[in-house]
Write an enzyme that holds these catalytic residues in place. Structure first.
Site, PDB file in Angstrom:
ATOM      1  N   ILE A  29       0.661  -1.102  -0.139  1.00  0.00           N
ATOM      2  CA  ILE A  29       0.087  -0.002  -0.214  1.00  0.00           C
ATOM      3  C   ILE A  29       1.033   1.063   0.209  1.00  0.00           C
ATOM      4  O   ILE A  29       2.011   1.541   0.960  1.00  0.00           O
ATOM      5  CB  ILE A  29      -0.960   0.196   1.422  1.00  0.00           C
ATOM      6  CG1 ILE A  29      -1.534  -1.418   1.568  1.00  0.00           C
ATOM      7  CG2 ILE A  29      -1.882   1.233   1.169  1.00  0.00           C
ATOM      8  CD1 ILE A  29      -2.313  -1.418   0.649  1.00  0.00           C
ATOM      9  N   TRP A 154      10.288  -2.073   8.763  1.00  0.00           N
ATOM     10  CA  TRP A 154       9.589  -1.110   7.770  1.00  0.00           C
ATOM     11  C   TRP A 154      10.275   0.127   7.567  1.00  0.00           C
ATOM     12  O   TRP A 154       9.094   0.814   6.560  1.00  0.00           O
ATOM     13  CB  TRP A 154       8.262  -1.138   7.815  1.00  0.00           C
ATOM     14  CG  TRP A 154       7.045  -1.314   8.876  1.00  0.00           C
ATOM     15  CD1 TRP A 154       6.473  -2.661  10.089  1.00  0.00           C
ATOM     16  CD2 TRP A 154       7.490  -0.084   9.765  1.00  0.00           C
ATOM     17  NE1 TRP A 154       6.635  -1.665  10.413  1.00  0.00           N
ATOM     18  CE2 TRP A 154       6.681  -0.493  11.176  1.00  0.00           C
ATOM     19  CE3 TRP A 154       7.596   1.730   9.819  1.00  0.00           C
ATOM     20  CZ2 TRP A 154       5.940   0.586  12.163  1.00  0.00           C
ATOM     21  CZ3 TRP A 154       7.136   2.471  10.867  1.00  0.00           C
ATOM     22  CH2 TRP A 154       6.812   1.933  12.054  1.00  0.00           C
ATOM     23  N   ASN A 155      11.002   0.627   8.904  1.00  0.00           N
ATOM     24  CA  ASN A 155      10.770   2.511   8.451  1.00  0.00           C
ATOM     25  C   ASN A 155      11.735   2.998   7.296  1.00  0.00           C
ATOM     26  O   ASN A 155      12.055   3.638   6.991  1.00  0.00           O
ATOM     27  CB  ASN A 155      11.222   2.867  10.266  1.00  0.00           C
ATOM     28  CG  ASN A 155      12.394   1.847  10.346  1.00  0.00           C
ATOM     29  OD1 ASN A 155      12.674   0.812   9.985  1.00  0.00           O
ATOM     30  ND2 ASN A 155      12.706   2.682  11.449  1.00  0.00           N
ATOM     31  N   GLU A 252      18.054  -5.447  16.599  1.00  0.00           N
ATOM     32  CA  GLU A 252      18.320  -3.837  16.820  1.00  0.00           C
ATOM     33  C   GLU A 252      16.945  -3.190  17.167  1.00  0.00           C
ATOM     34  O   GLU A 252      15.917  -4.202  16.236  1.00  0.00           O
ATOM     35  CB  GLU A 252      18.268  -3.201  15.867  1.00  0.00           C
ATOM     36  CG  GLU A 252      20.366  -3.281  15.303  1.00  0.00           C
ATOM     37  CD  GLU A 252      21.183  -2.592  15.905  1.00  0.00           C
ATOM     38  OE1 GLU A 252      20.844  -1.689  16.860  1.00  0.00           O
ATOM     39  OE2 GLU A 252      22.035  -2.867  15.319  1.00  0.00           O
ATOM     40  N   CYS A 286      13.404   3.723  15.503  1.00  0.00           N
ATOM     41  CA  CYS A 286      14.130   3.983  16.184  1.00  0.00           C
ATOM     42  C   CYS A 286      15.170   5.038  17.847  1.00  0.00           C
ATOM     43  O   CYS A 286      14.873   4.220  18.701  1.00  0.00           O
ATOM     44  CB  CYS A 286      14.507   2.147  16.091  1.00  0.00           C
ATOM     45  SG  CYS A 286      16.203   2.707  15.792  1.00  0.00           S
ATOM     46  N   GLU A 460      25.851  -2.532  14.914  1.00  0.00           N
ATOM     47  CA  GLU A 460      25.672  -3.004  13.205  1.00  0.00           C
ATOM     48  C   GLU A 460      26.581  -1.407  12.623  1.00  0.00           C
ATOM     49  O   GLU A 460      26.960  -0.690  13.521  1.00  0.00           O
ATOM     50  CB  GLU A 460      24.496  -1.866  12.467  1.00  0.00           C
ATOM     51  CG  GLU A 460      23.378  -3.411  12.867  1.00  0.00           C
ATOM     52  CD  GLU A 460      22.264  -3.615  11.853  1.00  0.00           C
ATOM     53  OE1 GLU A 460      21.449  -2.125  12.679  1.00  0.00           O
ATOM     54  OE2 GLU A 460      22.131  -4.896  10.511  1.00  0.00           O
TER      55      GLU A 460
END
Ligand code: NDP
Length: 486
Positions: A29, A154-155, A252, A286, A460
């Site tokens: 979407i 999803w960000n 994370e 985050c 990371e």
């Protein structure tokens, strides 16, 4: 609506796109309008098996290349990503709703940074020589782990895929990556580009699906390591599942990070930091500094300037490069954020600005500021993952530190002050992995990124990530005879 940049099928396995209509289909979407832009099929167990088998088969030959050869491929992929930045950014905007103004500079570009950085490091990964008594010695070899699984939120779909793939591949591992089902498109493009850059088939594979597919990947005995970006509840499940197979992990997770603004701070810079740390990507970051502790003497001035500057946000078509504030990623996430806004009002926080849905097409919420927030309120304790900033007041340094640390999370923390001694002293006592002094939310690839406490395990980016995608073999070498008792 079809865009020329769209991936050709749901999965990317062994160097080619693959469709399998037997898998449950779900829509992609466009968050700005709510329109369906693509349909993706979830991976069936057979597809998951094919991806893992491809990664397992490809791994020994990939690890047998020299680091320089692997690095050259990663750096070539970085160049291709940069050349195609515009198209990739449009796709990322379709997938996430984030304004093109952001995706042009923060997504494929930061993915390319990771590919370039770890590509550069790949040829310099070595073990060490350890001299010992009696002429004996030992050496260590840095070895790949094997097949790694990456699972994304999803960000930042492109960035997350690259932050995981780049160090993994640099070390000689192969990877199966599962994007969030909310934003499944960009990781496929990363796979396509890696293969175009010369990565052999099977080195980086993408499979789609929900948590169930992730679960199947994590528990498979062919997998040596799992790297997850996601929420704490998912992290708990994935960590536990990985532990059962004694697998390596990088976790994370989310945060509820504090930003401390002292009376001696440059208020414009502090307001700028609060805007970046709460409203960039519509607050879906985050490491955001969502608990803004402001020293009492400057609280009203801070709030006035913040409210004033927020009026400069350009809310509109994400494809228009002038737009600086976009929608929330999904209906579900919008409703979660609306629930938190309602809780904030109900529990007595002062709504300074925002709080409403914008229009009824797509998933838009106003940038929202609460003041007079207290530590016990839900909006001060739980991660909202939306454009909601909470201002809390404090009197002195000691109190601010104690309250800032009173959370289960520990991803980030920031301090704004002109007193550098105080800046370092306060940051030294804040329980967080990624910290900022007179800045907020910078994440260059050269710097380790990750959290403490419930916000995560491992790091990371930077040379640190190499530790998390490789293991050390030590070899003792005796130069003389072996003296045995019998
Ligand atoms: P989720 O934790 O819901 O999901 C993360 C990923 O894990 C998704 O791909 C999801 O699949 C998958 N997943 C869900 N359940 C399982 C399972 N049992 N086994 C394996 N995989 C599973 O997070 P969101 O996607 O909602 O992302 C938002 C969260 O991510 C926030 O809490 C945020 O703080 C955190 N985050 C952390 C970052 C960091 O670097 N520290 C950066 C960005 C976000 P699916 O959703 O498709 O079902």
């Amino acid at each position: 609506m079809t865009y020329p940049t769209q991936p050709q099928a749901s999965h990317y396995i062994d160097g080619v796109y693959l469709e399998d209509e037997a898998g449950e289909s779900f829509p992609v979407i466009y968050p700005a309008t709510g329109a369906e832009i693509a349909r993706i099929h979830s991976a069936t167990p057979e597809i998951v098996d094919r991806a893992l088998e491809a990664a397992r088969r490809a791994q020994p030959a990939w690890a047998a290349l020299s680091g320089t050869e692997r690095g050259r491929i990663l750096r070539r992929a970085a160049d291709i990503m940069r050349e195609r930045n515009h198209d990739l950014s449009v796709l990322e905007t379709m997938d996430t709703g984030k304004p093109l103004q952001e995706t042009l500079v923060a997504d494929a570009t930061s993915g390319a940074d990771a590919l370039e950085y770890f590509g550069g490091l790949a040829g310099s990964l070595t073990g060490e020589h350890i001299p010992l008594a009696d002429g004996n010695w030992a050496y260590t070899v840095r070895e790949a782990l094997g097949v790694c699984v990456g699972i994304g939120a999803w960000n930042y779909p492109t960035q997350i895929a690259c932050w995981k793939a780049a160090p993994a591949l640099a070390c000689g591992n192969t990877m199966v990556f599962k994007p969030s089902e909310t934003t499944p498109l960009s990781a496929l493009k990363v796979a396509e580009i890696l293969v175009e850059a010369g990565a052999p088939p099977g080195v980086f594979n993408v499979v789609q699906g929900m948590g169930e597919v992730g679960g199947r990947l994590v528990t498979d005995p062919r997998v040596a390591k799992v790297s997850l970006t996601g929420s704490v509840p998912t992290g708990r499940k994935v960590y536990a599942a990985a532990a059962d197979g004694m697998k390596h992990v990088t976790m994370e997770m989310g945060g509820k990070s504090p930003m401390l603004v002292f009376e001696d701070a440059d208020i414009e810079n502090a307001v700028g930091g609060a805007i970046l740390g709460n409203f960039y990507s519509s607050g879906q970051v985050c490491s955001n500094g969502t608990r803004v502790f402001v020293q009492r003497g400057v609280k009203e001035k801070f709030l006035d300037r913040l409210t004033e500057r927020l009026k400069g946000a350009v809310i509109g078509d994400p494809m228009d490069e002038a737009t600086s504030f976009g929608p929330i990623v999904s209906q579900r996430q919008m409703e979660i954020v609306q629930g938190y806004i309602a809780k904030g009002v109900e529990e007595g926080a002062r709504l300074v600005t925002g709080g409403n849905r914008i229009g009824n097409e797509g998933f838009w919420l106003e940038p929202t500021i609460f003041a007079d927030v207290t530590d016990d309120m839900t909006i001060a304790r739980e991660e909202i993952f939306g454009p909601v900033l909470s201002v809390l007041d404090f009197e002195d340094e000691e109190e601010a530190i104690t309250r800032a640390n009173a959370t289960e999370f520990g991803l980030s923390a920031g301090v704004f002050t002109r007193d550098l001694a105080r800046g370092h002293r306060v940051i030294g006592r804040l329980q967080a992995g990624s910290c900022f002094i007179n800045s907020y939310n910078d994440a260059p690839v050269e710097v380790p990124f990750g959290g403490v406490k419930m916000s995560g395990v491992g790091r990371e980016n930077s040379k640190q990530a190499i530790e998390h995608y490789s293991q050390v073999k030590s070899v003792f070498v005796r130069m003389g005879d072996v003296e045995a008792p019998y």
